[in-house]
Design an enzyme around this catalytic site. Structure first.
Site, PDB file in Angstrom:
ATOM      1  N   SER A 147     -58.633  86.706  16.114  1.00  0.00           N
ATOM      2  CA  SER A 147     -58.879  86.938  14.684  1.00  0.00           C
ATOM      3  C   SER A 147     -57.872  87.971  14.201  1.00  0.00           C
ATOM      4  O   SER A 147     -57.424  88.821  14.987  1.00  0.00           O
ATOM      5  CB  SER A 147     -60.296  87.477  14.474  1.00  0.00           C
ATOM      6  OG  SER A 147     -60.456  87.960  13.139  1.00  0.00           O
ATOM      7  N   TYR A 160     -67.076  93.493  16.546  1.00  0.00           N
ATOM      8  CA  TYR A 160     -66.374  92.204  16.422  1.00  0.00           C
ATOM      9  C   TYR A 160     -64.872  92.412  16.599  1.00  0.00           C
ATOM     10  O   TYR A 160     -64.216  91.685  17.355  1.00  0.00           O
ATOM     11  CB  TYR A 160     -66.681  91.581  15.064  1.00  0.00           C
ATOM     12  CG  TYR A 160     -66.029  90.226  14.855  1.00  0.00           C
ATOM     13  CD1 TYR A 160     -66.548  89.082  15.450  1.00  0.00           C
ATOM     14  CD2 TYR A 160     -64.882  90.094  14.067  1.00  0.00           C
ATOM     15  CE1 TYR A 160     -65.951  87.838  15.264  1.00  0.00           C
ATOM     16  CE2 TYR A 160     -64.282  88.855  13.875  1.00  0.00           C
ATOM     17  CZ  TYR A 160     -64.824  87.733  14.479  1.00  0.00           C
ATOM     18  OH  TYR A 160     -64.227  86.508  14.295  1.00  0.00           O
TER      19      TYR A 160
HETATM   20  P1  NAP Z   1     -69.301  79.037  13.223  1.00  0.00           P
HETATM   21  O1  NAP Z   1     -69.141  78.004  12.159  1.00  0.00           O
HETATM   22  O2  NAP Z   1     -70.459  79.961  13.158  1.00  0.00           O
HETATM   23  O3  NAP Z   1     -69.237  78.307  14.627  1.00  0.00           O
HETATM   24  C1  NAP Z   1     -69.421  79.029  15.814  1.00  0.00           C
HETATM   25  C2  NAP Z   1     -69.533  78.056  16.950  1.00  0.00           C
HETATM   26  O4  NAP Z   1     -69.741  78.810  18.152  1.00  0.00           O
HETATM   27  C3  NAP Z   1     -70.704  77.121  16.790  1.00  0.00           C
HETATM   28  O5  NAP Z   1     -70.355  75.840  17.250  1.00  0.00           O
HETATM   29  C4  NAP Z   1     -71.771  77.723  17.704  1.00  0.00           C
HETATM   30  O6  NAP Z   1     -72.586  76.691  18.231  1.00  0.00           O
HETATM   31  C5  NAP Z   1     -70.891  78.323  18.805  1.00  0.00           C
HETATM   32  N1  NAP Z   1     -71.609  79.389  19.498  1.00  0.00           N
HETATM   33  C6  NAP Z   1     -72.047  80.564  18.981  1.00  0.00           C
HETATM   34  N2  NAP Z   1     -72.743  81.237  19.906  1.00  0.00           N
HETATM   35  C7  NAP Z   1     -72.746  80.456  21.024  1.00  0.00           C
HETATM   36  C8  NAP Z   1     -73.343  80.582  22.314  1.00  0.00           C
HETATM   37  N3  NAP Z   1     -74.087  81.658  22.644  1.00  0.00           N
HETATM   38  N4  NAP Z   1     -73.153  79.607  23.213  1.00  0.00           N
HETATM   39  C9  NAP Z   1     -72.443  78.502  22.888  1.00  0.00           C
HETATM   40  N5  NAP Z   1     -71.858  78.321  21.682  1.00  0.00           N
HETATM   41  C10 NAP Z   1     -72.028  79.281  20.769  1.00  0.00           C
HETATM   42  O7  NAP Z   1     -68.006  79.990  13.244  1.00  0.00           O
HETATM   43  P2  NAP Z   1     -66.446  79.680  13.183  1.00  0.00           P
HETATM   44  O8  NAP Z   1     -65.919  80.451  12.055  1.00  0.00           O
HETATM   45  O9  NAP Z   1     -66.164  78.243  13.291  1.00  0.00           O
HETATM   46  O10 NAP Z   1     -66.014  80.432  14.515  1.00  0.00           O
HETATM   47  C11 NAP Z   1     -65.170  79.865  15.496  1.00  0.00           C
HETATM   48  C12 NAP Z   1     -64.275  80.946  16.055  1.00  0.00           C
HETATM   49  O11 NAP Z   1     -63.358  81.382  15.030  1.00  0.00           O
HETATM   50  C13 NAP Z   1     -65.008  82.199  16.524  1.00  0.00           C
HETATM   51  O12 NAP Z   1     -64.434  82.663  17.735  1.00  0.00           O
HETATM   52  C14 NAP Z   1     -64.726  83.198  15.405  1.00  0.00           C
HETATM   53  O13 NAP Z   1     -64.797  84.535  15.849  1.00  0.00           O
HETATM   54  C15 NAP Z   1     -63.323  82.789  15.011  1.00  0.00           C
HETATM   55  N6  NAP Z   1     -62.883  83.252  13.702  1.00  0.00           N
HETATM   56  C16 NAP Z   1     -63.537  82.863  12.590  1.00  0.00           C
HETATM   57  C17 NAP Z   1     -63.107  83.337  11.355  1.00  0.00           C
HETATM   58  C18 NAP Z   1     -63.813  82.972  10.076  1.00  0.00           C
HETATM   59  O14 NAP Z   1     -63.527  83.597   9.036  1.00  0.00           O
HETATM   60  N7  NAP Z   1     -64.722  82.002  10.089  1.00  0.00           N
HETATM   61  C19 NAP Z   1     -61.985  84.182  11.266  1.00  0.00           C
HETATM   62  C20 NAP Z   1     -61.346  84.557  12.425  1.00  0.00           C
HETATM   63  C21 NAP Z   1     -61.789  84.074  13.643  1.00  0.00           C
HETATM   64  P3  NAP Z   1     -74.180  76.778  18.456  1.00  0.00           P
HETATM   65  O15 NAP Z   1     -74.732  77.675  17.395  1.00  0.00           O
HETATM   66  O16 NAP Z   1     -74.626  75.354  18.351  1.00  0.00           O
HETATM   67  O17 NAP Z   1     -74.338  77.317  19.833  1.00  0.00           O
END
Ligand code: NAP
Length: 272
Positions: A147, A160
């Protein structure tokens, strides 16, 4: 185009963690479109099934949903053992992640543990699971989702940001370990992306300036384009990252180099 994303032969299997929603769901779609079979990991099996079915139908690839809580040692070990022993795995996207924003003293311990366990421990464990096979076969790609907050600890993102700084250093270190081989490791550092993560974090995405928020489709397409271009570090929304990253790494290197003298600095006035 990189070896991981081009060529005429079978692509092998891509493992995508956190494929039930957001960024991971888009990776699953784009990698299926590129011809990868998929192993999709998340806790919500119903969501994984909903992601998997159209991909099988549209792209004719094999999709195996694996329901696992990557914050749970037993589940994590199960996934690690599975992907370590599967020689068809050529790509790992360590995408699963979670965020709870707020001051440390007011953040539930469980939420802090979840960030450390999923964002960091699982990513390390799964990277380590596939690396020996990738090295032996001299082929394979790891994509670690960091990130831009890994570059900055903001008041609301202490834990985070810490986990994402770890992802940054771990991934940069892995890149030095595989240098000279055909194994590739990409660090992807998204800025704000419109996913459920924001609602989960306690800061709804609607509170952000819409001009700063990217769609998850654009984020993943840019990140995969960055992979194709051979980028080691992909900052999807940054127009000209090379000089910024060079200055950042030069400054970090200068801090390290200036510490290598075995003496307290003169400002501490320690005799002898
Ligand atoms: P999201 O829509 O909340 O998706 C998160 C995913 O991770 C879901 O599929 C969730 O699946 C899975 N997950 C969470 N906890 C888990 C666990 N204990 N075991 C297995 N799977 C788990 O968030 P996203 O934004 O797509 O995030 C994806 C990545 O991008 C993350 O690493 C996040 O830090 C990074 N990121 C996001 C942003 C942003 O602004 N959105 C910015 C920078 C980086 P289940 O709930 O079904 O388990």
């Amino acid at each position: 185009m990189s070896e991981a994303t081009s060529g005429n032969g079978p692509k092998g299997t891509a493992v995508v963690t956190g494929a039930s929603a957001g960024i991971g769901k888009v990776y699953a779609n784009r990698l299926a479109a590129r011809g990868y079979d998929l192993i999709l990991v998340a806790r919500r099996g119903d969501r994984l099934a909903d992601v998997a079915a159209p991909l099988r139908e549209q792209f004719g690839v094999k999709v195996e949903p694996v329901v696992a809580d990557l914050g749970n040692d037993v589940d994590l070990e199960k996934v690690a053992t599975k992907i370590a022993g599967d020689a068809s795995v050529t790509l790992l996207v360590n995408n699963a992640g979670t965020a709870t924003f707020g001051p440390v003293a007011q953040t539930e311990l469980g939420a802090i543990d979840a960030m450390n366990d999923v964002n960091l421990t699982a990513l390390v464990r799964l990277s380590r699971a596939v690396l020996p096979g990738f090295k032996t076969r001299d082929h394979g790609t790891i994509i670690n989702i960091g990130s831009v907050l890994g570059f900055a600890a903001l008041q609301f993102s202490t834990v985070y940001s810490g986990t994402k700084a770890y992802v940054q250093f771990f991934t940069r270190g892995l890149q030095t370990e595989v240098a000279g081989s055909n194994v590739r490791v990409q660090l992807v550092c998204p800025a704000a992306t419109a996913t459920d993560l924001w609602e989960i974090s306690g800061v709804p995405v609607t509170r952000l300036d819409p001009a700063t928020v990217m769609t998850s489709e654009n984020m993943v397409d840019a990140a995969l384009a960055g992979l194709d271009l051979g980028e080691a570090v992909t900052l999807p929304s940054v127009e000209n990252p090379a000089p910024l990253l060079a200055a950042y790494e030069a400054a970090a290197g200068a801090v390290l180099a200036s510490s290598q003298n075995g003496k307290p600095a003169s400002r501490y006035k320690i005799a002898g």
